[in-house]
Design an enzyme around this catalytic site. Structure first.
Site, short mmCIF file in Angstrom:
data_model
loop_
_atom_site.label_atom_id
_atom_site.label_comp_id
_atom_site.label_asym_id
_atom_site.label_seq_id
_atom_site.Cartn_x
_atom_site.Cartn_y
_atom_site.Cartn_z
N ARG A 166 14.21 -22.41 -37.11
CA ARG A 166 14.23 -21.40 -36.06
C ARG A 166 14.76 -21.94 -34.74
O ARG A 166 15.20 -21.19 -33.89
CB ARG A 166 12.84 -20.79 -35.88
CG ARG A 166 12.36 -19.98 -37.09
CD ARG A 166 10.97 -19.41 -36.86
NE ARG A 166 10.49 -18.67 -38.02
CZ ARG A 166 9.81 -19.22 -39.03
NH1 ARG A 166 9.55 -20.52 -39.02
NH2 ARG A 166 9.40 -18.48 -40.04
N ASN A 197 13.05 -15.96 -31.54
CA ASN A 197 12.84 -17.34 -31.96
C ASN A 197 13.71 -18.33 -31.19
O ASN A 197 14.77 -17.95 -30.69
CB ASN A 197 13.13 -17.46 -33.46
CG ASN A 197 11.98 -16.96 -34.31
OD1 ASN A 197 10.82 -17.18 -33.98
ND2 ASN A 197 12.30 -16.27 -35.39
N ARG A 221 0.87 -14.45 -43.75
CA ARG A 221 1.46 -15.04 -44.96
C ARG A 221 0.44 -15.91 -45.69
O ARG A 221 0.40 -15.94 -46.92
CB ARG A 221 2.70 -15.84 -44.59
CG ARG A 221 3.86 -14.94 -44.17
CD ARG A 221 5.03 -15.73 -43.58
NE ARG A 221 6.17 -14.84 -43.35
CZ ARG A 221 7.11 -15.04 -42.45
NH1 ARG A 221 7.04 -16.11 -41.65
NH2 ARG A 221 8.11 -14.18 -42.32
N HIS A 265 5.59 -21.59 -34.40
CA HIS A 265 6.06 -20.62 -35.40
C HIS A 265 7.36 -21.19 -35.93
O HIS A 265 8.46 -20.83 -35.51
CB HIS A 265 6.28 -19.25 -34.75
CG HIS A 265 6.88 -18.24 -35.69
ND1 HIS A 265 6.31 -17.91 -36.89
CD2 HIS A 265 8.03 -17.50 -35.59
CE1 HIS A 265 7.07 -16.99 -37.49
NE2 HIS A 265 8.13 -16.74 -36.72
#
Length: 301
Positions: free
Chosen positions: A89, A121, A152, A176
Site C-alpha cells: 500500500r 492508502n 478479515r 493497515h
C-alpha cells in the site's frame, strides 16, 4: 439533517456513496473528484435511482465550499493500480501524499469543522499528512485503519471453525499494510481465548495471520480492486458517529509513537471519544512499535 462529503470517487468512494444513500444516512452528499465527468456521471446515476429507492438526498458536485457545514468528510482518493502491481500500500504514498497536502489545504480553506475520516492508502501515513495540512485536532481526524483487517480476522477465524464472524472478537493492530499483525492475545472465539484452540492443535495462528494479511490482495487479484468491505467499514464508522455508538474501531493518533496507527479507540459523536489501552504481551508490543516505526520511516523517506 446530515451532510457528508466524499473526496475521491473511485471504486471505494462511489461504493461508500452508494451505501450511504441506500441507508439514508446522508440528507446532503457532496461529491468531489478531479475527474469532473466522473462526478457528473455519478450524480445522474444516483439521481436517476431516487424514484425507485426508499431514501434520497440533495447531491452537490465538486464544490469544496459546500464542506463548510458538512458533518463528516471522507477522503478516498488514490491509485489502486500502484498497490495492485506491488502488493504494498505504500506504493501509493508518493501520489497520495501530494493529494493529501492539496486536499487538506482546500478542506481547511472551506471552513470545515466536522469529522474527517480517511480511507486513502497508505491509510495511517495519509491521515498524518491530512492532519498536518488541515491542523485539525487528532480526535476529529482519523482513518479506517485496521478496522477492515479486524473484520478479515473475524471472517478467517470464523470460517476456520465453521462459525459466524460475529462470534469472533479481538483486533488486528498496527499499520493497515504489510507490518500489521493479528494480536492473538486479544482474540476470542465464543468467548474463549484463541490460544486454547492453538494449543490443542486446532488452528495454525501463524498461517492464519498471513491469510488475513494477504486478504486484500486475494480480492485485488480477482477484480482489480477492493471496494465493498472497506466501504462497509467506513459507513459503519459514520453510523457510530451519527448515533454516538461508542464502538471500537479506527486508525488513531498515539502520542507514544507520534503517528496514526491501527489501535482500539471508541468512536462517537465527537470522533475519537477515547483510546483504550490494550495490555499486550512483549512480543506483540514489539510488533506494534515496529509497525509504527515502519509508518514513520516510510513517510519520512
Amino acid at each position: 439533517m446530515h451532510k457528508i462529503g466524499i473526496i475521491g470517487l473511485g471504486h471505494v468512494g462511489t461504493t461508500v456513496a452508494h451505501i450511504l444513500l441506500l441507508k439514508g444516512l446522508a440528507d446532503e452528499l457532496v461529491m468531489i473528484d478531479q475527474n469532473a465527468k466522473k462526478v457528473e456521471a455519478e450524480y445522474y446515476d444516483f439521481a436517476d435511482s431516487f424514484a425507485r429507492t426508499e431514501h434520497s438526498a440533495v447531491l452537490k458536485c465538486n464544490d469544496y465550499g459546500e464542506l463548510a457545514d458538512a458533518d463528516i468528510v471522507i477522503t478516498s482518493f488514490g491509485d489502486i493500480e500502484a498497490t495492485a502491481k506491488t502488493g504494498d500500500r505504500f506504493a501509493e504514498l508518493p501520489i497520495n501524499k501530494k493529494s493529501a497536502v492539496e486536499v487538506g489545504r482546500k478542506i481547511k480553506e472551506s471552513g470545515f469543522n466536522g469529522i474527517l475520516l480517511n480511507i486513502s492508502n497508505p491509510c495511517d501515513a495519509i491521515v498524518n499528512e491530512l492532519q498536518k495540512a488541515t491542523g485539525m485536532p487528532h480526535n476529529r481526524i482519523f482513518g479506517t485503519g485496521t478496522f477492515l483487517d479486524t473484520a478479515r480476522l473475524q471472517r478467517a477465524v470464523g470460517a476456520h471453525f465453521g462459525e459466524a464472524p460475529q462470534n469472533v472478537s479481538g483486533f488486528v493492530l498496527g499499520e493497515h499494510g504489510n507490518s500489521q499483525f493479528s494480536a492473538w492475545s486479544t482474540v476470542r472465539l465464543d468467548g474463549q481465548p484463541i490460544s486454547q484452540f492453538a494449543d490443542a492443535g486446532k488452528v495454525d495462528l501463524e498461517k492464519l495471520d498471513e491469510e488475513i494479511r494477504q486478504s486484500a490482495f486475494t480480492v485485488v487479484a480477482g477484480k482489480g480492486y477492493t471496494s465493498t468491505a472497506i466501504a462497509t467499514c467506513a459507513v459503519r464508522i459514520v453510523e457510530a458517529i451519527f448515533n454516538d455508538k461508542h464502538e471500537f474501531m479506527a486508525s488513531v493518533y498515539l502520542e507514544q509513537f507520534g503517528t496514526y496507527i491501527g489501535y482500539p479507540a471508541v468512536i462517537g459523536k465527537n470522533g475519537v471519544e477515547k483510546i483504550v489501552p490494550v495490555k499486550l504481551p512483549a512480543d506483540e508490543a514489539e510488533k506494534l512499535a515496529a509497525s509504527a516505526k515502519t509508518i514513520k520511516d516510510k513517510e519520512e523517506a
